[in-house]
Design a protein around this motif. Sequence first.
Motif, short mmCIF file in Angstrom:
data_model
loop_
_atom_site.label_atom_id
_atom_site.label_comp_id
_atom_site.label_asym_id
_atom_site.label_seq_id
_atom_site.Cartn_x
_atom_site.Cartn_y
_atom_site.Cartn_z
N ALA A 107 0.89 -1.10 0.05
CA ALA A 107 0.50 0.03 -0.17
C ALA A 107 0.68 1.01 0.23
O ALA A 107 2.29 1.51 0.75
N ILE A 108 0.63 2.18 -0.88
CA ILE A 108 1.45 3.34 -0.88
C ILE A 108 0.77 4.46 -1.26
O ILE A 108 -0.72 4.47 -1.84
N THR A 109 0.29 5.48 0.04
CA THR A 109 -0.89 6.15 0.31
C THR A 109 -0.15 7.24 1.65
O THR A 109 0.61 6.76 2.17
N ALA A 110 -1.13 8.84 1.38
CA ALA A 110 -0.81 9.61 1.95
C ALA A 110 -1.32 9.40 3.62
O ALA A 110 -1.13 10.26 4.53
N ASN A 111 -2.29 8.33 3.50
CA ASN A 111 -2.72 8.71 5.11
C ASN A 111 -2.00 7.09 5.90
O ASN A 111 -1.08 6.10 5.55
#
Length: 76
Positions: free
Chosen positions: A35-39
């Motif tokens: 997962a690559i996310t700003a969260n």
Amino acid sequence: MHKTYPEIELEDKIQGNLLTITKYIEKSREIPIIAITANAFAEDVQAALNAGMDDHVAKPIDMDILIFAVEKCVKR
């Protein structure tokens, strides 16, 4: 010829729907998914792992962290 990547297309279509992601992961378990996310809060990371992701990398992406995550997935 332009090559497509179904995982990237999937991300665009589902907009973070973890149930849909989980179903996709179950069908393609031989492919590690990061997962690559700003969260990047702890609960966001845990939600991604609970959904079946192999790892989580927060944006903005630190290449050393991403490479480490990929290496961990490949060694499994």
